[in-house]
Scaffold this active site. Sequence first.
Site, PDB file in Angstrom:
ATOM      1  N   ALA A 158     -34.124  25.161  35.027  1.00 21.06           N
ATOM      2  CA  ALA A 158     -34.798  26.051  35.835  1.00 21.06           C
ATOM      3  C   ALA A 158     -34.630  25.341  37.271  1.00 21.06           C
ATOM      4  CB  ALA A 158     -36.430  26.108  35.734  1.00 21.06           C
ATOM      5  N   CYS A 159     -34.673  24.017  37.301  1.00 19.45           N
ATOM      6  CA  CYS A 159     -34.574  23.238  38.566  1.00 19.45           C
ATOM      7  C   CYS A 159     -32.935  23.195  39.014  1.00 19.45           C
ATOM      8  CB  CYS A 159     -34.828  21.739  38.288  1.00 19.45           C
ATOM      9  SG  CYS A 159     -34.446  20.716  39.499  1.00 19.45           S
ATOM     10  N   PRO A 160     -32.736  23.647  40.434  1.00 23.80           N
ATOM     11  CA  PRO A 160     -31.509  23.661  41.124  1.00 23.80           C
ATOM     12  C   PRO A 160     -30.995  22.447  41.047  1.00 23.80           C
ATOM     13  CG  PRO A 160     -33.184  24.128  42.693  1.00 23.80           C
ATOM     14  CD  PRO A 160     -33.757  24.431  41.435  1.00 23.80           C
ATOM     15  N   TRP A 161     -31.630  21.431  41.574  1.00 22.59           N
ATOM     16  CA  TRP A 161     -31.023  20.157  41.695  1.00 22.59           C
ATOM     17  C   TRP A 161     -30.539  19.529  40.146  1.00 22.59           C
ATOM     18  CZ3 TRP A 161     -31.508  20.118  46.485  1.00 22.59           C
ATOM     19  CH2 TRP A 161     -32.473  20.702  47.039  1.00 22.59           C
ATOM     20  N   SER A 204     -29.456  21.576  37.857  1.00 21.63           N
ATOM     21  CA  SER A 204     -28.662  22.482  37.205  1.00 21.63           C
ATOM     22  C   SER A 204     -27.057  21.927  37.937  1.00 21.63           C
ATOM     23  CB  SER A 204     -28.745  23.835  37.644  1.00 21.63           C
ATOM     24  OG  SER A 204     -29.950  24.602  37.143  1.00 21.63           O
TER      25      SER A 204
END
Length: 331
Positions: free
Chosen positions: A59-62, A64
Amino acid sequence: MSRDVSHQSDILKIPTDSRGAFNRPASSFRNFIQAGGQFPPERGTWARTDRYHLYVSYACPWASRTLIVRKLKALEDIIPVTVVSPRMGTDGWPFASADPFPGADADPLYQSRHVKDLYLRADPDYPGRFTVPVLWDKKRQTIVNNESSEIIRIFNAAFDALLPPGEKAELDLYPAELRGDIDELNGWVYDRINNGVYKAGFAKTPEAYRDAVEPLFEALDRIEAKLEGNTYLVGGRLTEADVRLFVTIVRFDPVYVGHFKCNIRTIRHGYPNIHRQVWLRGLYWQNDAFRATTNFEHIKTHYYWSHPQINPSRIVPIGPVPHILPLETDS
């Protein structure tokens, strides 16, 4: 009695300033993996297993970012990964043992119930927030680094000597001749876009919201112009700048437009160059490192479920349908 760390784990206790503006705290563990250093590049040399382990959330863009670069560099056999549940509660990111969400894993190293347990294992007096990604050293039983921008640079080069000669070992997402341009672009993309969506979404006053959302769309307009006639953001080749922007753009229409009130324009209908087949959709559909690390169920569940201060019902919306348009669609 153990100390109260809820102010470090509870997402409802997000830091804002006196104007109601969101301020992201800096990451705390900032070591690098390098030959001859405290954390040398190794594999299979400690306890007959790989030395380093990556903890992430889809879920976390960082987080990912790190998954994408890990796959681009073919580090899957060198850096094992554990995925947490997207439903972040008062104790922070949970492992499957605490929240058995589909696609989430149990902690294979310490049977931790939450990511905070790893931080407190590394430093019982750790004062910061319990974030992902976490790059863990099994030999020293501590966190090497929890700053995604630095982890992707570690993955970009630190393990090249352990990879077989060829395309993956030679792939350089931060080439020396482009570093000035990459750093300049990363600076304003982070402030206005990557973090800008959070500053808009977590703003507690109309003034703080406007101060975030207007620069966000001005920056998207700037990216749109930059991609006119170009396949990539910098130097005509795939670089970390594309990776860092992609993780925000792929979440934009499914989450940020509605949940974070970033609704001046959508990507699919407002930014044809960003959305076209050679950037967002091209990266997603034609490069498995981007598609395989994008899990829309985890993404949407995290934001709509984990932020009751924004979405008290915790209803996860169905749309947009589809989450990302296919390549052959130009609308």
